[in-house]
Design an enzyme around this catalytic site. Structure first.
Site, short mmCIF file in Angstrom:
data_model
loop_
_atom_site.label_atom_id
_atom_site.label_comp_id
_atom_site.label_asym_id
_atom_site.label_seq_id
_atom_site.Cartn_x
_atom_site.Cartn_y
_atom_site.Cartn_z
N SER A 193 0.73 -1.12 0.03
CA SER A 193 0.20 -0.07 0.00
C SER A 193 0.79 1.17 -0.02
CB SER A 193 -1.07 -0.07 1.21
OG SER A 193 -1.85 0.88 1.22
N ASP A 347 -9.82 -3.24 -5.68
CA ASP A 347 -9.15 -2.23 -4.79
C ASP A 347 -9.24 -1.01 -5.64
OD1 ASP A 347 -7.10 -0.99 -3.45
OD2 ASP A 347 -5.57 -2.24 -3.87
N HIS A 377 -8.24 -4.30 -0.61
CA HIS A 377 -7.06 -3.70 -0.05
C HIS A 377 -6.94 -4.10 1.39
CE1 HIS A 377 -4.19 -0.36 -0.58
NE2 HIS A 377 -4.23 -0.17 0.56
#
EC number: 3.1.1.-
Length: 407
Positions: A193, A347, A377
Site C-alpha cells: 500500500s 481495490d 485492499h
C-alpha cells in the site's frame, strides 16, 4: 449519588449502543459488497469492526482524549499476536528510526538475501507490530534477512517524514549489509500500500547513488503510486469497497499532505490539474492504458474538470514524484530494477498498479504481474488470522515468497 451514577451509566450505554447501531446501518447503506469475494459474512464483520474502530477513534479525537490514528493503532496492535516463526527478531534503531530485524535461525553457508520492508496503512495506521507475523513469515520462507521500517506517520508527522525515514533507513541498511551477512547483489525492496509507494520512491531516489549496492528487485503489493488523478476505472467503480474507500483514501491523502479537506471535491474531479500538467501526464494516466477487461463497465467522466487555479496551488505538491512516483520521467523509470507487482480486482487503487506496469514495460523493465481476482485492499495482513483469513491473503503471500526465492 446512586441515581447520578445510574444515570451516567445508562447514558454511556445508550451512547455506545447508538454509535454501534449507526455504524452498522452506515455499513449496509454506504458500502458495496464485492461479487467474487468468498465468505461475505466474514468480510462484512471485519469491515464493521474496522468502521467501528475508526468511528470511535474520531469520537475520542473530538473529545481531545486521543487521535483516531492513535486509537486505531492501539486496538490493532493489541489484537496482533506476534509469533517469531523460526526467526531471530531484534528491535533496533537506524539513527532515530525504529526498525525490526528478522533473521532465520538456521545457519547459512553463504550470504543471505536482504529484504527492506515498508508496511502499509495510509500513513495513518499500521506498525511494526501489525506486520510482525508477515515479516517473520517472509524472512523464514525466503531464507532472507528482513528489516521492517517503523517510519513516522500521522497524526504528528506529515509528508515528507515517511519518505525521509524510509530513504535514510534504506541507506543505513545498504551500508551495513556485511554486518548482517547479506549478499549485496540480492537486496529486495518490498512495500505494501503506502509502503509500496515508499519502496518506489526509495528505489528511484537511490538510482544515482554509486556508493551503495543496487536494489535487485522491487516487490510492490497493491501500492499507492499517485495522489492527484482519481478518475480511472478502479477509482470510480471501487470507491465504496472496504477497506480503502474513496472517503478514507482522501482523508489519508489530505491529512498526510496537509491539504484542507475542503479541496477534496476539486481533487476528485481533476479540477486541480493544470492544463500543462495534464498535457504531460495524460499519456501515462489515461484509462486507455488499462487493459479493456478492467474497463467494461467504465463510464469515462469529463477529464479533467475545468481548471481551478486555487485548488492547483493548494494541492500541486501531490504531483511531486516523492508523492506520485508513477509520473517520474521516462529516464528514471528506465533505470529501475525488475518488479513484482500485485494488483487486486476489488481495490480502488488497482489501476495505479496497471498503469505502473505499462510504464515499466514500455521502458524495457522486466515485470512479473500477479493479479488477484478476489482480492481487496489490506488483505495480506490477514494471512495468518485463521478465523478471518481469506484465500486471497495466502495467495499473495505465497506468490511474493515464490518470486523472491527465485532471485
Amino acid at each position: 449519588m446512586l441515581y447520578l451514577v445510574g444515570f451516567l451509566l445508562a447514558t454511556v450505554c445508550l451512547l455506545v449502543l447508538g454509535v454501534n447501531v449507526w455504524v452498522l446501518i452506515d455499513h449496509f447503506l454506504m458500502f458495496d459488497m464485492p461479487a467474487s469475494i468468498p465468505h461475505p459474512v466474514k468480510f462484512r464483520i471485519l469491515h464493521y469492526c474496522f468502521l467501528l474502530t475508526t468511528t470511535w477513534g474520531y469520537i475520542l479525537e473530538k473529545m481531545n482524549i486521543c487521535s483516531m490514528p492513535q486509537f486505531f493503532c492501539f486496538v490493532q496492535d493489541s489484537l496482533s499476536s506476534k509469533e517469531n516463526l523460526g526467526v531471530f527478531v531484534k528491535d533496533l534503531r537506524f539513527g532515530t528510526i525504529p526498525v525490526r530485524l528478522f533473521c532465520p535461525k538456521a545457519a547459512s553457508s553463504k550470504p543471505r538475501r536482504g529484504i527492506l520492508f515498508f508496511h502499509g496503512g495510509g500513513a495513518m495506521i499500521g506498525s511494526l507490530d501489525s506486520h510482525h507475523n508477515l515479516c517473520a513469515f517472509l524472512a523464514r520462507e525466503t531464507d532472507s534477512v528482513l528489516v521492517s521500517v517503523g517510519y513516522r506517520k500521522l497524526p504528528y508527522y506529515h509528508h515528507p517524514s515517511l519518505c525521509h525515514d524510509c530513504i535514510n533507513a534504506s541507506i543505513h541498511f545498504l551500508k551495513s549489509l556485511k554486518a548482517y551477512g547479506i549478499d549485496p547483489s540480492r537486496v529486495v525492496i518490498c512495500g505494501e500500500s503506502v509502503g509500496g509507494a515508499a519502496a518506489v520512491v526509495v528505489t528511484q531516489t537511490l538510482l544515482s547513488r554509486t556508493d551503495l549496492p543496487k536494489i535487485r528487485a522491487q516487490v510492490l503489493i497493491y501500492p499507492i503510486l499517485q495522489a492527484f488523478y482519481f478518475q480511472s476505472p478502479s477509482h470510480l467503480m471501487n470507491k465504496n469497497i472496504a477497506f480503502l474507500t474513496r472517503d478514507f483514501m482522501m482523508t489519508c491523502i489530505c491529512k498526510y499532505l496537509t491539504i484542507d479537506l475542503s479541496w477534496k471535491d476539486a481533487m476528485l474531479t481533476g479540477a486541480c490539474i493544470s492544463p500543462s500538467a495534464w498535457k504531460k501526464y495524460e499519456k501515462w494516466l489515461s484509462p486507455d492504458n488499462i487493459p479493456k477487461r478492467f474497463r467494461t463497465a467504465y463510464q469515462p467522466p469529463e477529464s479533467p474538470a475545468p481548471f481551478n487555479e486555487a485548488a492547483y496551488l493548494e494541492t500541486k505538491h501531490a504531483m511531486n514524484i516523492d508523492v506520485s512516483p508513477l509520473v517520474a520521467d521516462d529516464k528514471i523509470i528506465a533505470q529501475l530494477p525488475e518488479a513484482f507487482l500485485v494488483s487486486l480486482h476489488w481495490d480502488i487503487i488497482r489501476d495505479d498498479v496497471l498503469l505502473y506496469k505499462k510504464r515499466l514495460e514500455d521502458q524495457g523493465v522486466p515485470v512479473t504481474w500477479h493479479h488477484v481476482e478476489d482480492g481487496f485492499h489490506g488483505c495480506i495482513v490477514l494471512f495468518d488470522k485463521k478465523p478471518f483469513s481469506f484465500p486471497c491473503s495466502l495467495n499473495i503471500v505465497n506468490a511474493v515468497v515464490s518470486y523472491i526465492k527465485e532471485l
